[in-house]
Design an enzyme around this catalytic site. Structure first.
Site, short mmCIF file in Angstrom:
data_model
loop_
_atom_site.label_atom_id
_atom_site.label_comp_id
_atom_site.label_asym_id
_atom_site.label_seq_id
_atom_site.Cartn_x
_atom_site.Cartn_y
_atom_site.Cartn_z
N LYS A 1 0.19 -30.97 -4.75
CA LYS A 1 -0.31 -30.88 -3.58
C LYS A 1 0.34 -32.04 -2.58
O LYS A 1 1.35 -31.74 -1.86
CB LYS A 1 -1.89 -30.89 -3.48
CG LYS A 1 -2.25 -29.75 -4.46
CD LYS A 1 -3.86 -29.99 -4.88
CE LYS A 1 -4.24 -28.53 -5.26
NZ LYS A 1 -3.80 -28.07 -6.72
N SER B 1 -12.19 -28.93 -3.44
CA SER B 1 -11.03 -27.88 -2.97
C SER B 1 -11.40 -27.08 -1.75
O SER B 1 -10.48 -26.64 -1.14
CB SER B 1 -10.40 -27.38 -4.23
OG SER B 1 -11.26 -26.49 -4.69
N HIS C 1 -7.15 -33.04 -4.57
CA HIS C 1 -7.26 -33.24 -3.18
C HIS C 1 -7.34 -34.43 -2.36
O HIS C 1 -7.19 -34.51 -1.21
CB HIS C 1 -8.03 -32.19 -2.63
CG HIS C 1 -7.64 -30.68 -3.11
ND1 HIS C 1 -6.80 -29.86 -2.51
CD2 HIS C 1 -8.07 -30.18 -4.14
CE1 HIS C 1 -6.63 -28.73 -3.08
NE2 HIS C 1 -7.25 -28.97 -4.03
N1 PMP Z 1 -8.28 -29.35 -9.52
C1 PMP Z 1 -8.64 -28.78 -8.30
C2 PMP Z 1 -9.54 -29.56 -7.61
C3 PMP Z 1 -7.75 -27.98 -7.57
O1 PMP Z 1 -8.07 -27.50 -6.55
C4 PMP Z 1 -6.54 -27.49 -8.14
C5 PMP Z 1 -5.53 -26.27 -7.68
N2 PMP Z 1 -5.90 -25.50 -6.92
C6 PMP Z 1 -6.50 -27.78 -9.88
C7 PMP Z 1 -7.12 -28.71 -10.37
C8 PMP Z 1 -5.19 -27.26 -10.45
O2 PMP Z 1 -4.14 -27.91 -10.11
P1 PMP Z 1 -2.79 -27.16 -10.46
O3 PMP Z 1 -2.46 -26.11 -9.43
O4 PMP Z 1 -1.54 -28.27 -10.38
O5 PMP Z 1 -2.76 -26.43 -11.73
#
Ligand code: PMP
Length: 400
Positions: A242, A182, A210
């Site tokens: 996303k 991320s 992502h």
């Molecule tokens: N996994 C990854 C790799 C993320 O980047 C994120 C959110 N930034 C999440 C899980 C969590 O997802 P959510 O925002 O739906 O809680």
């Protein structure tokens, strides 16, 4: 922490330039165009959201949400296992399972909870979990909460992971990794990890928050891009806030895996079900994403355009071909200053600091969306190029 310590702890955070501040979006300058936002009465071009396909403000997605709210109400009223599970949830789960080619999918309220749910359910005391060193916080928290011991291997180093699998005296139950990381935008070595997990009979959990909707020939994500089967990646996590522009997440896998999660995953069981209008919006977004592959192609083309122009301007880049393009600054202070300078020029690019990224790797996290224009991307490069002249760390960072 004792109550008296709280104020001093906040001061410590501030002194290290680590205070996190929220900016409040108070409108969108062009309705339907999320990249041009208003903050504190100013117009800004947003280069930090994860709305990769530009679907968050799509009129049909918003309409699906509001029509569903009028029909079924704003809230689901209870958890899925009590009375909160609705027809929109059920349909979305079927459509997500079909999209990623798995037997079943299970909706979670957030990606954070999906990762907690899958890791805590598959691993427990007396077992070992392996994680990439740069795994998302929710995967790490899942491992912590599971009661299993966990080890982290060098980032994206499948050989290191394999060695841990081979040398470990404990039973490795789960190896969990982001598909696309991320904060760095690079892709996990999924083929080699899948092979190693199969050989050692460990669950490979891929969090493709992502990658889903973007990568692969048809947007099925990093697993599709690596040509892996459901057998290779038995537990796939995807998020819906996303690329799909709405909210929520899912785990996809075999019938038994999903049934087991329904029985055991506490972050699934003990929480109110996602509102049905959110599920209805996601269904529409999923349909549009599949019908309009140009969105995926466009965000990747804009990424390529950015990288080419950035290279020409000698702006150091990391080895990422996804819409996540970090610009390394190397300290919290430099990252915050660069963020402010960009803000002054009308760009909303967020500084990412420790503990989200390791100390010394503080950065601006630039992301692209199909809703950006070529001119907006070029203007960002132009501004970054001016910054490069003044930020020593930016010049010194290794380029590819
Ligand atoms: N996994 C990854 C790799 C993320 O980047 C994120 C959110 N930034 C999440 C899980 C969590 O997802 P959510 O925002 O739906 O809680």
């Amino acid at each position: 922490m004792k109550r008296q310590r709280l104020h001093a702890a906040l001061s410590d955070i501030d002194q290290q330039h680590l205070t996190r501040r929220r900016t409040t979006v108070d409108g969108f300058v062009e309705p339907g165009n999320r990249v041009v936002t208003a903050v504190d009465g100013r117009t800004l071009v947003d280069f930090s959201s994860n709305d990769y396909l530009g679907l968050a403000h799509h009129p049909a997605v918003a309409a699906a949400m509001s029509e569903c709210a009028l029909r079924y109400g704003a809230g689901s009223g209870a958890s899925h296992l009590v009375t909160g599970h609705g027809i929109e949830h059920a349909r979305l789960e079927e459509e997500l399972a079909a999209f990623v080619g798995r037997e079943r999918a299970l909706l979670f309220s957030t990606g954070y909870m999906a990762n907690l749910g899958v890791v805590t359910t598959l691993a427990g005391r007396g077992e070992l979990v392996l994680l990439d060193r740069l795994s998302h916080a929710s995967i790490i928290d899942g491992a912590l909460l599971s009661g299993a011991r966990f080890k982290r291997y060098t980032h994206a180093d499948a050989n290191a992971a394999e060695r841990m699998l081979e040398e470990s005296s404990e039973d490795v139950t789960v190896l969990a990794t982001d598909g696309v990381f991320s904060m760095d935008g690079d892709i996990a070595p999924l083929s080699q990890l899948a092979k190693a997990c199969k050989a050692h009979n460990a669950w490979l959990v891929v969090d493709d928050a992502h990658g889903i909707g973007i990568l692969g020939d048809t947007g099925r994500g990093s697993v599709e891009q690596a040509h892996l089967t459901p057998e290779d990646v038995p537990a796939l996590v995807g998020t819906l806030g996303k690329a799909f522009g709405s909210f929520g997440a899912f785990v996809a896998g075999s019938r038994d895996l999903i049934e087991f999660l329904i029985q055991k995953a506490r972050p699934y069981i003990y929480t109110t079900a996602l509102p049905q209008p959110v599920a209805a919006a996601t269904r529409k977004a999923l349909e549009i994403a599949q019908r309009e592959p140009w969105r995926r192609e466009r965000v990747l083309a804009l990424t390529t355009r950015f990288r080419k122009a950035a290279r020409e301007a000698r702006i150091p880049l990391l080895d990422s071909n996804t819409p996540i393009q970090p610009i390394m600054l190397g300290s919290s202070q430099a990252a915050l200053q660069a963020q402010q300078e960009l803000l002054d020029e009308g760009f909303r690019v967020i500084a990412i600091r420790a503990p989200t990224v390791p100390r010394g790797s503080e950065r601006l996290r630039v992301t692209f969306s199909a809703a950006h224009t070529e001119e907006q991307v070029d203007a960002l490069v132009e501004k970054l190029s001016q910054l490069r002249a003044r930020y020593q760390t930016l010049c010194e960072t290794e380029s590819e």
